[in-house]
Scaffold this motif. Sequence first.
Motif, PDB file in Angstrom:
ATOM      1  N   CYS A 176      61.573  26.450  62.019  1.00 52.98           N
ATOM      2  CA  CYS A 176      60.659  26.430  63.161  1.00 52.98           C
ATOM      3  C   CYS A 176      60.199  24.990  63.316  1.00 52.98           C
ATOM      4  O   CYS A 176      59.762  24.373  62.349  1.00 52.98           O
ATOM      5  N   LYS A 189      57.724  23.928  65.309  1.00 46.06           N
ATOM      6  CA  LYS A 189      56.364  23.795  65.839  1.00 46.06           C
ATOM      7  C   LYS A 189      55.513  22.953  64.889  1.00 46.06           C
ATOM      8  O   LYS A 189      55.736  22.952  63.672  1.00 46.06           O
ATOM      9  N   HIS A 220      55.644  23.313  60.771  1.00 48.16           N
ATOM     10  CA  HIS A 220      55.849  24.636  60.177  1.00 48.16           C
ATOM     11  C   HIS A 220      57.007  24.609  59.181  1.00 48.16           C
ATOM     12  O   HIS A 220      56.969  25.282  58.162  1.00 48.16           O
ATOM     13  N   MET A 260      58.465  27.200  56.709  1.00 47.29           N
ATOM     14  CA  MET A 260      59.093  28.043  57.721  1.00 47.29           C
ATOM     15  C   MET A 260      60.516  27.556  57.963  1.00 47.29           C
ATOM     16  O   MET A 260      60.822  26.920  58.968  1.00 47.29           O
ATOM     17  N   PRO A 276      52.171  30.017  67.712  1.00 38.63           N
ATOM     18  CA  PRO A 276      53.528  30.119  68.263  1.00 38.63           C
ATOM     19  C   PRO A 276      54.589  29.649  67.264  1.00 38.63           C
ATOM     20  O   PRO A 276      54.363  28.708  66.504  1.00 38.63           O
ATOM     21  N   HIS A 277      55.727  30.351  67.284  1.00 38.61           N
ATOM     22  CA  HIS A 277      56.829  29.992  66.388  1.00 38.61           C
ATOM     23  C   HIS A 277      58.148  30.020  67.140  1.00 38.61           C
ATOM     24  O   HIS A 277      58.271  30.704  68.152  1.00 38.61           O
ATOM     25  N   ASN A 278      59.115  29.318  66.595  1.00 32.85           N
ATOM     26  CA  ASN A 278      60.467  29.398  67.139  1.00 32.85           C
ATOM     27  C   ASN A 278      61.466  29.352  65.988  1.00 32.85           C
ATOM     28  O   ASN A 278      61.081  29.214  64.829  1.00 32.85           O
TER      29      ASN A 278
HETATM   30 CU   LIG Z   1      56.401  28.248  63.217  1.00 37.48          CU
END
Ligand SMILES: [Cu+2]
Length: 135
Positions: free
Chosen positions: A112, A114, A122, A127, A73-75
């Motif tokens: 991100c 996460k 991340h 990221m 999962p990423h945001n």
């Molecule tokens: Cu991520």
Amino acid sequence: MRKAGLLIFFLILAVSVFAEDAGRKVFKAVIDERGVQKADIIGGEYFFDPNYIIVKANVPVELTIKKTTGYVPHNIIIKGLDTLTEINANIDKEPKVLKFTPRKIGKYPFYCDKKLLFFKSHQERGMEGIIEVIE
Ligand SMILES: [Cu+2]
């Protein structure tokens, strides 16, 4: 011995600053027929592509973001682009459009947040990126 340690510290610092700049993929948002600045971003393990986006101040922006294949999962989080908005959205395989109008000239980091257990976040793994707002 202490001086040598300090020297090594500054060398590492210099190399990491250089590496950060070298890894940037720059994209200048394109203004469409509606007068909206558009950019597409892909997020995955562990990157954003592009990771340096240039937009104009006071012109609406639509960032279309989607995820590469994979189950991690990423945001995406972007702070301070205008006075009210903090963008915080999950990234899915379905493209998602993030809308905002940048008001202040400057550089705004996005990332991100996460993180799995004791592993590096991340963001620390790369990221992250920058939105640069120009006049
Ligand atoms: Cu991520």
